[in-house]
Write an enzyme that holds these catalytic residues in place. Structure first.
Site, PDB file in Angstrom:
ATOM      1  N   ASP A   1      -2.484   1.316   7.936  1.00 19.01           N
ATOM      2  CA  ASP A   1      -1.338   2.133   7.807  1.00 19.01           C
ATOM      3  C   ASP A   1      -0.236   1.816   8.910  1.00 19.01           C
ATOM      4  O   ASP A   1       0.763   2.403   8.911  1.00 19.01           O
ATOM      5  CB  ASP A   1      -1.676   3.451   7.790  1.00 19.01           C
ATOM      6  CG  ASP A   1      -2.788   3.900   6.561  1.00 19.01           C
ATOM      7  OD1 ASP A   1      -2.796   3.114   5.763  1.00 19.01           O
ATOM      8  OD2 ASP A   1      -3.559   4.782   7.086  1.00 19.01           O
TER       9      ASP A   1
ATOM     10  N   HIS B   1       0.683   5.361   1.325  1.00 17.30           N
ATOM     11  CA  HIS B   1      -0.027   6.158   2.278  1.00 17.30           C
ATOM     12  C   HIS B   1       0.617   7.544   2.179  1.00 17.30           C
ATOM     13  O   HIS B   1       1.872   7.673   2.104  1.00 17.30           O
ATOM     14  CB  HIS B   1       0.009   5.595   3.515  1.00 17.30           C
ATOM     15  CG  HIS B   1      -0.601   6.622   4.510  1.00 17.30           C
ATOM     16  ND1 HIS B   1      -2.033   6.493   4.561  1.00 17.30           N
ATOM     17  CD2 HIS B   1      -0.196   7.369   5.559  1.00 17.30           C
ATOM     18  CE1 HIS B   1      -2.435   7.405   5.621  1.00 17.30           C
ATOM     19  NE2 HIS B   1      -1.446   7.896   6.022  1.00 17.30           N
TER      20      HIS B   1
ATOM     21  N   ASN C   1       0.988  -1.019  -0.138  1.00 20.05           N
ATOM     22  CA  ASN C   1      -0.139   0.137  -0.011  1.00 20.05           C
ATOM     23  C   ASN C   1       0.712   1.155  -0.046  1.00 20.05           C
ATOM     24  O   ASN C   1       1.910   1.360   0.270  1.00 20.05           O
ATOM     25  CB  ASN C   1      -0.789  -0.016   1.178  1.00 20.05           C
ATOM     26  CG  ASN C   1      -1.859   1.144   1.381  1.00 20.05           C
ATOM     27  OD1 ASN C   1      -2.608   1.536   0.228  1.00 20.05           O
ATOM     28  ND2 ASN C   1      -1.782   1.794   2.330  1.00 20.05           N
TER      29      ASN C   1
ATOM     30  N   SER D   1       4.791   6.979   2.002  1.00 25.31           N
ATOM     31  CA  SER D   1       5.222   5.910   2.506  1.00 25.31           C
ATOM     32  C   SER D   1       4.562   4.593   1.896  1.00 25.31           C
ATOM     33  O   SER D   1       3.510   4.531   1.964  1.00 25.31           O
ATOM     34  CB  SER D   1       5.065   5.573   3.914  1.00 25.31           C
ATOM     35  OG  SER D   1       5.671   6.696   4.736  1.00 25.31           O
TER      36      SER D   1
END
Length: 215
Positions: free
Chosen positions: A146, A110, A108, A137
């Protein structure tokens, strides 16, 4: 052999586009085999179709409970047999069971310098806190929002006159660089998840990851 990549999106898909482009020019040793959205009006679906990539929409509003949506999504992903699942602006909090099913193969991005500012409104929060630096990030996905191990961060200076929108635009430009880079590392087996720890070039990464400027 190229790695099979599935991208999950909810919106515009600019990060998805960056990854698609770098796969098509062979910078990434991978192939985006499908793009899945939880929103039928996501522009990312158009991007994928323009690139002749298979698309599917699993509308989360059609499911009464979160785990039912996650089950449908997991079933769809499993049939595609991906080596890597890329969350690119996928605005859903995934259940613990879903994350466990794909542990170590989900990334992912973020828009903050994690662990600062998990969740939403990161640009506004960075400005209001008087931060001098901000960025994005790329991290592995865990059940903590997260909170997974960070692989790579971008970092930019916050200007005195920056608005949240201006800051978001500048951060996004760095995202289009660092996300394909991390995907490339994964597809070259330079980046690995082993027993809950992240290794890059056979060395364990620190929990705060690497910074783009240092590459």
């Amino acid at each position: 052999m190229k790695k099979r990549i599935v991208i999950l999106v909810s919106g515009n898909g600019s990060n998805a586009q960056a990854i698609i482009d770098q796969c098509r020019n062979d910078y990434i040793n991978g192939e985006v085999v499908a793009l899945i959205s939880n929103r039928p009006n996501a522009y990312a679906l158009v991007r994928a179709e323009q690139s002749n990539i298979a698309t599917q929409c699993i509308d989360h509003t059609k499911y009464a409970e979160r785990h039912l949506f996650d089950n449908a999504l997991a079933s769809c992903i499993t049939k595609l047999q991906p080596d890597l699942i890329v969350l690119a602006g996928f605005m859903r909090i995934l259940t613990t069971d879903f994350v466990a099913q794909f542990e170590g193969k989900m990334l992912n991005i973020h828009p903050s310098l994690l662990p600062k500012y998990p969740g939403l409104n990161t640009h506004q929060r960075a400005i209001e806190s008087g931060d001098t630096n901000h960025g994005a990030s790329v991290h592995f996905v865990t059940s903590e929002l997260d909170g997974g191990p960070v692989v790579l961060k971008s970092q930019i200076k916050i200007r005195e006159a920056d608005t949240p929108n201006e800051l978001a635009e500048r951060v996004a430009k760095t995202e289009w660089k660092i996300y394909p880079e991390v995907v490339r590392w994964f597809c070259e087996d330079r980046l690995q998840w082993i027993n809950g720890a992240v290794y890059f070039d056979n060395k364990m990464l620190q929990s705060n990851g690497m910074v783009y400027d240092e590459i």
